[in-house]
Write a protein that holds these residues in place. Structure first.
Motif, mmCIF file in Angstrom:
data_model
loop_
_atom_site.group_PDB
_atom_site.id
_atom_site.type_symbol
_atom_site.label_atom_id
_atom_site.label_comp_id
_atom_site.label_asym_id
_atom_site.label_seq_id
_atom_site.Cartn_x
_atom_site.Cartn_y
_atom_site.Cartn_z
ATOM 1 N N UNK A 1 117.500 -12.653 -80.457
ATOM 2 C CA UNK A 1 118.863 -12.629 -80.671
ATOM 3 C C UNK A 1 119.482 -12.836 -82.224
ATOM 4 N N UNK A 2 118.613 -13.575 -82.850
ATOM 5 C CA UNK A 2 118.768 -13.599 -84.528
ATOM 6 C C UNK A 2 118.147 -12.353 -85.089
ATOM 7 N N UNK A 3 118.661 -11.105 -84.788
ATOM 8 C CA UNK A 3 117.720 -9.948 -85.050
ATOM 9 C C UNK A 3 118.083 -9.509 -86.367
ATOM 10 N N UNK A 4 116.860 -9.468 -87.197
ATOM 11 C CA UNK A 4 116.695 -9.021 -88.401
ATOM 12 C C UNK A 4 115.456 -8.913 -88.995
ATOM 13 N N UNK A 5 114.992 -8.515 -90.350
ATOM 14 C CA UNK A 5 113.782 -8.134 -90.651
ATOM 15 C C UNK A 5 113.175 -9.435 -91.370
ATOM 16 N N UNK A 6 113.462 -10.767 -90.839
ATOM 17 C CA UNK A 6 113.012 -12.123 -91.414
ATOM 18 C C UNK A 6 111.368 -11.804 -91.276
ATOM 19 N N UNK A 7 110.772 -12.315 -92.693
ATOM 20 C CA UNK A 7 109.420 -12.229 -92.831
ATOM 21 C C UNK A 7 108.892 -13.587 -92.301
ATOM 22 N N UNK A 8 109.391 -14.680 -92.097
ATOM 23 C CA UNK A 8 108.854 -15.926 -91.519
ATOM 24 C C UNK A 8 109.957 -17.010 -91.364
#
Length: 788
Positions: A215-222
């Motif tokens: 639901x925290x949709x993004x391209x977070x690496x980690x």
């Protein structure tokens, strides 16, 4: 010596303040005599309360004898108020207290009185939650709160408003994602960042370490940090003013009015921050006539480091209705001005400070959000938002003079202060962000979720003084990111065993113009990438223990500042590749709420990253490039212990082992990488803090309270250069100890609040990025009015 004195000082104060308290014990049950877990028990008109354990038993310490009103509540039951008589120094045993069921609340019985923060903590993700309660009356911002969380390290190159880098378990900067009420905050710019948000504008902060929920949709690496400002459906007014050292003034307003019958609501949030940041720093002065540098330090005052920012955000719509839990439309305006004293990558204090370099920013943001739970016979929950960001930014380096550390002109030139050409770069940025999330319960113990997010970013600009930048931004430069995620979650053994599997699809495309130094060439540059990610989470409850494990194969695409530069000393690198990382977490939580509550959390982690994007310093410029591999591993620990609801001890610490893991230089087999196995520079690897707090209610009247807290922070020495590049003068940031003291007095059930704080109590030398010194001892005073 000063550290010992800090402990003696706190001990002495607490001994003076200490008084024996009385205790109430009992057990909460329902109409059939079944224990009611996690009921809330509190003394009316005070901030004193506790939560019953899983068997409904509770122990509540009361500072003053006499007649008190005891309020008891739990989801699924009607609230109950008891009048009790407490004798000084004695234990009052109430036995079993029966709560009457509330039919209208039976569908909510699964939460059993747990706070939202507790519900989030008990997820299978490696997550920490910090509620603003306890911080909201202090003169601090979101960064200050985050700095107290294990695994989190914040490096800032100056005072209020200065650039900062946030690190979490070995990943930092854009490798993490910061959200404001679920919306990626990275694209809001420097006028709306973590070091601008006053603590009383925040409801709670969720920190996800490693695996990020879809639901925290993004391209977070980690990792991801979600700043939540929502304060529920009640009407309220929250106003504060803080004044502090170095010409610092901070004003915030947070208000909401909701019509009880219709649910129509108007919500407002705003702040104004300003500071001269004129603290003193030690400098080895240079005689510009002879070029000779002093061999002794001179303390000088920073003279071109002032900062101001402001934000106003108005939303209107409906809250808590039959058709929407939240339906809001809003508009936000923010701007800031940031005078720049020296380059962010300067070693210590620059020999030649800047006297006129500055950045300005102005943003208009519109937003729409819709959330509704309990659709389709209470099986479907949906949430969505759409945000449009319109930004104008100006970067100015047009001075015809050089300055010394006394603010005096030392030379007349015609090339600007940063490089040998002037800059007046004006950029026009448009950013559109959208998200849709749906969760559906297949059975009471199984659900599926789907999420889609879109991020469309365009930048175009002009620079009449620099042909390179004028050519690069003559035409729109665009970046588009899309992430599609799906998850399946199931519970076993009456909720004691929870697991989830998920997958994510990433789509990225870039279109830009590259050029040469003189700006004569126009080179179209286009690229696109598709990536798949996946992972799982699992947790198991054993009485008061919870064991957690999680894994994610994550992707992070380059950000605009990495691709296009910042208009000053960050150069464009449009050919950067996406980063990828295998993230592993294993940890446990011990949580005892009976008697004197004790909470312990231990989290171990591994981040195995490829094509890691790192900044490389070349003179005054910063370039970004893909490093082959970086391996981070470590452990973070956090705990807190409460005694008699009066004394609280909080401890957290982090050890990080982050190293260059690429054996071959630039991936060329046979060409040895000289940094292979070396610890990455300019990043602390051992740090933590301990806080001692005391709270007493009924100081002068039954509805007031007093609190005192002392926080001791530690950062082990670390290298700001590669440690294997020299046998001497390796570039070390020394070991650091700092002490902060805060005192708060609240009246009329915390309606009127007054606080006084001293940061860096012993005026220690505190360093940060590249050994740049932070402000010394600083004082602050804050007044806050809160009406619910």
């Amino acid at each position: 010596m000063k550290r010992r004195f800090s402990i003696f000082l706190l001990t002495g104060i607490l001994l003076v303040l200490f008084s024996y308290s009385q205790e109430i014990q009992g057990q909460i049950v329902d109409e059939e005599g079944v224990e009611v877990s996690f009921a809330t028990i509190s003394l009316k008109g005070t901030g004193i309360g506790t939560v019953a354990d899983i068997y409904g038993k509770f122990n509540l310490s009361v500072p003053n004898a006499g007649i008190h009103q005891l309020e008891i509540s739990s989801s699924g039951s009607k609230a109950t108020t008891l009048e009790v008589m407490i004798t000084k120094g004695e234990l009052l045993e109430l036995g079993k207290i029966e709560l009457e069921s509330s039919i209208s609340q039976l569908e909510e019985i699964t939460v059993l009185g747990k706070s939202q923060a507790t519900v989030v903590r008990e997820q299978a993700y490696a997550v920490e939650v910090v509620e603003s309660k306890g911080f909201e009356n202090l003169s601090i911002n979101a960064n200050d709160i985050l700095g107290k969380i294990s695994g989190v390290n914040i490096r800032q190159s100056g005072g209020l408003g200065s650039p900062f880098s946030l690190s979490l378990n070995g990943l930092s900067g854009s490798q993490l994602r910061v959200f404001l009420d679920g919306v990626p905050m990275d694209y809001f710019g420097s006028s709306l960042s973590l070091n601008n948000f006053s603590a009383n504008l925040i409801n709670r902060i969720e920190v996800y370490k490693g695996v990020v929920p879809i639901h925290l949709s993004s391209d977070a690496l980690g990792g991801a940090i979600n700043i939540l400002t929502d304060s529920g459906d009640d009407s309220y007014l929250d106003v504060s003013y803080s004044v502090g050292s170095f010409g610092t003034h901070i004003i915030s307003l947070n208000a909401q009015h909701r019509q009880e019958k219709s649910g129509f609501a108007v919500r407002a949030k705003s702040f104004y921050n300003t500071s001269q940041n004129n603290y003193k720093v030690p400098v080895y002065l240079v005689n510009w006539d002879t070029g000779k540098e002093d061999d002794f330090e001179t303390w000088v005052e920073r003279f071109h480091d002032d900062y101001n920012s402001k934000m106003s955000w108005i939303e209107t719509g409906y809250l808590g209705t039959s058709f929407a839990d939240q339906l809001l439309v809003g508009i936000m305006y923010s701007d800031n001005y940031n005078a720049i004293q020296q380059a962010i990558n300067a070693i210590g204090q620059a020999k030649r400070p800047y006297g006129q370099v500055a950045k300005e920013e102005e943003k208009i943001i519109t937003n729409f959000s819709y959330n509704k739970a309990g659709l389709l016979n209470d099986k479907l929950n949906v949430s969505s938002y759409f945000v449009a960001v319109f930004s104008d930014e100006v970067t100015v380096d047009t001075s015809s003079y050089y300055y010394n550390w006394f603010g005096e002109i030392t030379d007349t030139v015609n090339v600007g202060e940063i490089e040998n050409r002037k800059t007046w770069f004006t950029s026009d940025i448009k950013n559109y962000l959208g998200n849709f999330n749906a969760e559906y319960a297949l059975t009471p113990n199984q659900n599926i979720a789907i999420n889609y997010s879109l991020n469309d970013y365009t930048i175009q600009g002009t620079d009449p003084l620099q042909a390179e930048r004028a050519t690069q931004f003559r035409y729109p430069n665009t970046v588009k990111k899309q992430v599609l995620g799906g998850a399946y979650t199931q519970n076993f053994l009456e909720g004691r065993l929870k697991s989830s599997v998920f997958t994510k699809y990433y789509r990225y495309s870039l279109s830009s113009i590259d050029t040469d130094y003189s700006g004569d060439a126009e080179i179209p540059f286009n690229q696109s990438h598709d990536n798949f990610g996946f992972g799982f989470t699992a947790s198991f409850f054993i009485q008061k223990f919870q064991i957690k494990a999680s894994y994610e194969n994550a992707t992070r695409f380059p950000e605009s500042v990495e691709l296009f530069g910042n208009g000053l000393n960050v150069r464009p690198s449009p050919s950067l590749l996406p980063e990828s990382s295998h993230n592993y977490n294993l940890g446990f939580i011990y949580n005892s709420q009976s008697g004197n509550p004790l909470f312990i959390s231990v989290n171990s982690f591994i981040r195995d990253a490829e094509d890691f994007i790192i900044p490389e310093i070349r003179g005054v410029y910063t370039y970004h490039l893909n490093n082959q591999k970086v391996l981070s591993k470590g452990i973070d620990i956090s705990s807190n212990y409460s005694f008699n609801n009066t004394f609280l001890v909080t401890l957290n610490g982090t050890y990080l082992d982050k190293r260059d893991n690429g054996r071959w230089r630039n991936g060329e087999v046979g060409v040895e990488n000289s940094q292979y196995g070396a610890r990455t520079p300019n990043e602390p690897y051992l740090f933590g803090n301990v806080a001692f707090s005391y709270r007493k209610s009924g100081v002068r009247s039954f509805d007031d309270s007093f609190s005192l807290s002392l926080t001791e922070s530690y950062v082990h020495s670390f290298f700001y250069r590669w440690e294997n590049l020299a046998s001497q003068d390796k570039g070390i940031v020394p070991e650091q100890w700092t002490t902060n003291l805060d005192v708060v007095y609240s009246m009329n059930e915390e309606r009127y609040n007054f606080s006084f704080g001293i940061s860096n109590l012993w005026d220690a030398r505190v360093y940060d990025n590249f050994q740049q010194i932070r402000p010394g001892r600083a004082f602050s005073f804050k007044i806050r009015y809160f009406l619910l």
